[in-house]
Design a protein around this motif. Structure first.
Motif, PDB file in Angstrom:
ATOM      1  N   SER A 271       4.113   0.690  -0.106  1.00 26.45           N
ATOM      2  CA  SER A 271       3.962   0.725  -1.559  1.00 26.45           C
ATOM      3  C   SER A 271       2.534   0.400  -1.956  1.00 26.45           C
ATOM      4  O   SER A 271       1.717  -0.004  -1.129  1.00 26.45           O
ATOM      5  N   ILE A 272       2.286   0.579  -3.224  1.00 24.35           N
ATOM      6  CA  ILE A 272       1.035   0.152  -3.841  1.00 24.35           C
ATOM      7  C   ILE A 272       1.425  -0.777  -4.981  1.00 24.35           C
ATOM      8  O   ILE A 272       2.313  -0.449  -5.772  1.00 24.35           O
TER       9      ILE A 272
ATOM     10  N   PRO B   1      -2.362  -1.878  -1.201  1.00 22.12           N
ATOM     11  CA  PRO B   1      -1.429  -1.088  -0.400  1.00 22.12           C
ATOM     12  C   PRO B   1      -0.716  -2.006   0.596  1.00 22.12           C
ATOM     13  O   PRO B   1      -1.362  -2.740   1.346  1.00 22.12           O
TER      14      PRO B   1
ATOM     15  N   ALA C 271      -1.589  -2.556   4.290  1.00 24.88           N
ATOM     16  CA  ALA C 271      -1.570  -1.286   5.014  1.00 24.88           C
ATOM     17  C   ALA C 271      -2.880  -1.033   5.754  1.00 24.88           C
ATOM     18  O   ALA C 271      -2.873  -0.537   6.882  1.00 24.88           O
TER      19      ALA C 271
ATOM     20  N   PRO D   4       2.256   5.555   0.953  1.00 20.29           N
ATOM     21  CA  PRO D   4       3.093   4.848  -0.018  1.00 20.29           C
ATOM     22  C   PRO D   4       4.169   5.755  -0.599  1.00 20.29           C
ATOM     23  O   PRO D   4       3.959   6.954  -0.787  1.00 20.29           O
TER      24      PRO D   4
ATOM     25  N   GLN E 298       5.282   2.598  -6.382  1.00 18.87           N
ATOM     26  CA  GLN E 298       4.265   1.733  -6.976  1.00 18.87           C
ATOM     27  C   GLN E 298       4.942   0.609  -7.743  1.00 18.87           C
ATOM     28  O   GLN E 298       5.975   0.825  -8.363  1.00 18.87           O
TER      29      GLN E 298
END
Length: 160
Positions: free
Chosen positions: A26-27, A43, A92, A103, A106
């Motif tokens: 994910s971000i 990230p 990440a 990703p 968000q």
């Protein structure tokens, strides 16, 4: 067959290994993540449900809120973890192959900086294009830990 991934900080003082499926990348755009990563977003890759271990060194911890702690390398400052009651996520970019974790969602979008959606529209330049304006780039010797595990790694680049 179980997938195994490794990674660590920029200087190599802290390394980790993850065995198991990594599918939750994910971000996060929240302000805490922006500050923790020194970037527009963070990230992250969840290691929940995997076999996660530190293989070299010990991360330092900063408690950024009453429920979240963030791990980082005390020598070079590389952000390493986001640790919450529901699990741990690893930066990440700290993985040896960060491209393996695109990703899929968000978080914290209320803090997303508007121009982030347009970064791909900016002109791009390879490093070599800067050689005329910054000739020192031709002589760079990287002290960054390589993107693979090593038996040891000298303290290169660390200021006394």
């Amino acid at each position: 067959m179980t997938s195994t991934y490794s990674g660590g900080c920029q200087c190599g003082a802290v390394r980790f290994r993850v065995s198991g499926p990594l599918k939750d990348a994910s971000i996060c755009h929240c302000r805490m993540c922006q500050k923790a990563f020194g970037g527009y977003y963070a990230p992250l890759v969840s290691v929940r449900g995997t076999d996660f271990e530190w293989t070299r060194g010990t991360r330092k911890i900063f408690r950024s809120s009453n429920v979240v702690s963030r791990g980082f390398c005390g020598d070079c400052g590389t952000p390493l973890t986001y640790e919450a009651p529901d699990g741990v996520a690893v930066a990440a970019g700290a993985f040896d192959d960060p491209a393996a974790f695109p990703p899929t969602t968000q978080f914290g979008i209320e803090c997303r900086i508007a121009f982030v959606d347009h970064l791909h529209e900016l002109p791009g330049h390879p490093t070599e294009e800067d050689l005329e304006q910054a000739p020192y780039l031709a002589d760079i010797v990287s002290y960054q830990h390589p993107d693979h595990d090593t038996a040891d790694w000298p303290d290169q680049g660390l200021e006394p």
